[in-house]
Design a protein around this motif. Structure first.
Motif, short mmCIF file in Angstrom:
data_model
loop_
_atom_site.label_atom_id
_atom_site.label_comp_id
_atom_site.label_asym_id
_atom_site.label_seq_id
_atom_site.Cartn_x
_atom_site.Cartn_y
_atom_site.Cartn_z
N GLN A 36 -30.20 -45.61 -38.34
CA GLN A 36 -29.17 -45.19 -37.22
C GLN A 36 -28.48 -46.62 -36.85
O GLN A 36 -27.33 -46.19 -36.60
CB GLN A 36 -29.99 -44.80 -35.87
CG GLN A 36 -29.21 -44.62 -34.67
CD GLN A 36 -29.96 -44.54 -33.28
OE1 GLN A 36 -31.29 -44.35 -33.35
NE2 GLN A 36 -29.49 -44.56 -32.20
N SER A 40 -24.34 -46.57 -36.46
CA SER A 40 -23.78 -46.72 -35.22
C SER A 40 -22.81 -47.99 -35.22
O SER A 40 -21.65 -47.88 -34.75
CB SER A 40 -24.79 -47.34 -34.14
OG SER A 40 -24.22 -47.66 -32.92
N TRP A 45 -20.48 -41.43 -36.04
CA TRP A 45 -21.47 -40.82 -34.92
C TRP A 45 -21.85 -39.47 -35.37
O TRP A 45 -22.90 -39.24 -34.66
CB TRP A 45 -20.34 -40.79 -33.89
CG TRP A 45 -19.23 -39.97 -33.83
CD1 TRP A 45 -17.89 -40.33 -34.20
CD2 TRP A 45 -19.08 -38.68 -33.53
NE1 TRP A 45 -17.10 -39.37 -34.16
CE2 TRP A 45 -17.82 -38.27 -33.82
CE3 TRP A 45 -20.04 -37.53 -32.86
CZ2 TRP A 45 -17.47 -36.89 -33.51
CZ3 TRP A 45 -19.52 -36.37 -32.76
CH2 TRP A 45 -18.36 -36.10 -33.06
N GLU A 48 -24.93 -40.09 -37.21
CA GLU A 48 -25.91 -40.45 -36.10
C GLU A 48 -26.64 -39.76 -35.25
O GLU A 48 -27.86 -39.71 -35.15
CB GLU A 48 -25.40 -41.88 -35.16
CG GLU A 48 -26.29 -42.66 -34.56
CD GLU A 48 -25.51 -43.63 -33.58
OE1 GLU A 48 -26.30 -44.18 -32.60
OE2 GLU A 48 -24.28 -43.70 -33.63
N LEU A 52 -30.58 -39.03 -34.92
CA LEU A 52 -31.23 -39.09 -33.41
C LEU A 52 -31.98 -37.68 -33.23
O LEU A 52 -33.01 -37.76 -32.53
CB LEU A 52 -30.07 -39.18 -32.35
CG LEU A 52 -29.57 -40.46 -32.37
CD1 LEU A 52 -28.29 -40.70 -31.41
CD2 LEU A 52 -30.65 -41.55 -31.55
N ALA A 67 -34.78 -39.59 -24.12
CA ALA A 67 -34.06 -40.81 -24.46
C ALA A 67 -32.99 -40.53 -25.54
O ALA A 67 -31.97 -41.16 -25.56
CB ALA A 67 -34.76 -42.02 -24.46
N ASN A 68 -33.63 -39.97 -26.59
CA ASN A 68 -32.96 -39.76 -27.79
C ASN A 68 -31.78 -38.56 -27.56
O ASN A 68 -30.67 -38.80 -27.97
CB ASN A 68 -33.68 -39.48 -28.97
CG ASN A 68 -34.61 -40.30 -29.83
OD1 ASN A 68 -34.04 -41.45 -30.40
ND2 ASN A 68 -35.85 -40.59 -29.26
N GLN A 71 -28.78 -40.29 -25.99
CA GLN A 71 -27.85 -41.12 -26.57
C GLN A 71 -26.84 -40.03 -27.52
O GLN A 71 -25.79 -40.09 -27.63
CB GLN A 71 -28.58 -41.71 -27.90
CG GLN A 71 -29.49 -42.91 -27.15
CD GLN A 71 -30.09 -43.68 -28.29
OE1 GLN A 71 -29.54 -44.45 -29.02
NE2 GLN A 71 -31.51 -43.83 -28.26
N GLN A 74 -24.44 -38.75 -25.05
CA GLN A 74 -23.27 -40.04 -24.96
C GLN A 74 -22.35 -40.11 -26.14
O GLN A 74 -21.12 -40.48 -25.93
CB GLN A 74 -23.97 -41.33 -24.86
CG GLN A 74 -24.78 -41.25 -23.47
CD GLN A 74 -25.77 -42.50 -23.32
OE1 GLN A 74 -26.22 -42.80 -24.26
NE2 GLN A 74 -26.04 -43.01 -22.04
N LEU A 75 -22.75 -39.82 -27.39
CA LEU A 75 -22.16 -39.88 -28.47
C LEU A 75 -21.29 -38.71 -28.58
O LEU A 75 -20.00 -38.95 -28.85
CB LEU A 75 -22.84 -39.85 -29.68
CG LEU A 75 -23.65 -41.07 -30.06
CD1 LEU A 75 -24.59 -40.85 -31.26
CD2 LEU A 75 -22.68 -42.31 -30.47
N TYR A 90 -27.67 -32.97 -22.47
CA TYR A 90 -28.02 -33.71 -21.29
C TYR A 90 -29.03 -32.51 -20.48
O TYR A 90 -30.10 -33.00 -19.91
CB TYR A 90 -26.81 -33.96 -20.25
CG TYR A 90 -26.18 -35.05 -20.72
CD1 TYR A 90 -26.58 -36.05 -21.63
CD2 TYR A 90 -24.58 -35.19 -20.53
CE1 TYR A 90 -25.90 -37.38 -21.84
CE2 TYR A 90 -23.67 -36.32 -20.94
CZ TYR A 90 -24.51 -37.39 -21.60
OH TYR A 90 -23.62 -38.38 -22.23
N GLU A 102 -30.56 -41.95 -14.91
CA GLU A 102 -29.54 -42.24 -15.92
C GLU A 102 -29.29 -40.76 -16.61
O GLU A 102 -27.81 -40.51 -16.56
CB GLU A 102 -29.93 -43.12 -16.95
CG GLU A 102 -28.82 -43.42 -18.16
CD GLU A 102 -29.19 -44.47 -18.98
OE1 GLU A 102 -28.46 -44.78 -19.98
OE2 GLU A 102 -30.29 -44.97 -19.17
#
Length: 284
Positions: A36, A40, A45, A48, A52, A67-68, A71, A74-75, A90, A102
């Motif tokens: 990863q 990155s 991406w 990646e 993830l 959390a994964n 990410q 966000q990508l 999300y 977050e």
């Protein structure tokens, strides 16, 4: 160690797909930890994201899995400029860890960009756990606000705020919202209960008297004479009829109710009080 070339990375990525290999889970996590960062740093991406997703699938802890997924979202936003995919990921992350500020903020950002109000409200509501009121209460306020505003769904807003009050009975924001919603839907009896709670927590005596006057007025409309008297009496007893219109109006209301009910002793007290504060001799 860091892989030295593209071929090594591609080989590790291929192995990540081999779930049939012995000790796959421990090997896959180690391989993902190596691959990863390399992907990155070089901006790969899409590859990646696949790594993830493997890591998320292998996580046994919901917070780590979320959390994964965060990410990945966000990508999608930063590299793929794909807010819809980001919102979907999300949403998955939020359901796993609704306490994460977050994740909730990331979800909100994608929802605002897409203007997917109902989907956003549904995700928030699905993730709320009543056994965690410190997390549930602000989320319920957000769902209620969406229902009242963008969705224009008053019944849903009412259900949401009532659920919130079951967790925090004297929440000022929810009480105020329900007051407005009950008034709009002419649910006077329910509104009286809300007004009494609002009066209980009011930090200003003038505001409290205004709320109690409304309690008296609604009870009078519903034919609850004694409850109406109690509401108006509070306003009269805690106000200054010599200088406050609301206190004088409360005395007028009490006079009317006592006369109608032929309650002469309290009527005499009201008339004496009105005479005491009258500024005109004829009125006195």
């Amino acid at each position: 160690q860091d892989p030295e070339n593209e071929e090594t990375v591609e080989a590790l990525e291929a192995l990540l797909l081999r779930e049939d290999l012995p000790s796959y889970e421990s090997f896959a996590l180690r391989a993902a930890d190596v691959v990863q960062p390399w992907l990155s740093e070089r901006g790969h991406w899409e590859r990646e994201i696949k790594v993830l997703r493997t890591r998320a699938a292998l996580c046994v802890d919901d917070q780590a899995k979320a959390a994964n997924l965060l990410q990945i979202g966000q990508l999608h936003e930063s590299q793929g400029t794909d807010p819809l995919s980001a919102f979907e990921v999300y949403s998955q992350a939020f359901k796993l860890n609704p306490a994460s500020g977050e994740i909730e903020q990331a979800l909100q950002g994608a929802a605002l960009e897409l203007e997917v109000w109902e989907e956003w409200a549904d995700v928030l509501e699905d993730g709320i756990r009543d056994d965690e009121p410190q997390v549930a209460v602000p989320l319920l306020m957000k769902v209620g606000s969406l229902a009242r505003g963008q969705l224009e769904d008053a019944p849903r807003a009412i259900r949401t705020y009532e659920r919130l009050l079951a967790l925090e009975p004297l929440h000022m924001g929810a009480l105020g919202a329900l007051d407005d919603l009950y008034a709009a839907s002419e649910r006077s009896e329910d509104r009286v209960a809300i007004l009494e709670k609002r009066a209980e927590i009011a930090d200003d005596e003038g505001r409290r008297r205004g709320l109690m006057f409304e309690v008296g007025r609604l009870n009078e409309e519903m034919g609850n004479v004694q409850a109406a008297i109690d509401g108006y009496a509070y306003v009269a007893e805690h106000g200054d009829a010599a200088s406050e219109d609301i206190a004088r109006e409360a005395l007028d209301k009490l006079q009317q109710l006592y006369e109608a009910g032929e309650q002469y002793i309290p009527l005499v007290h009201v008339l004496l009080e009105k005479a005491e504060v009258a500024s005109d001799e004829d009125e006195k």
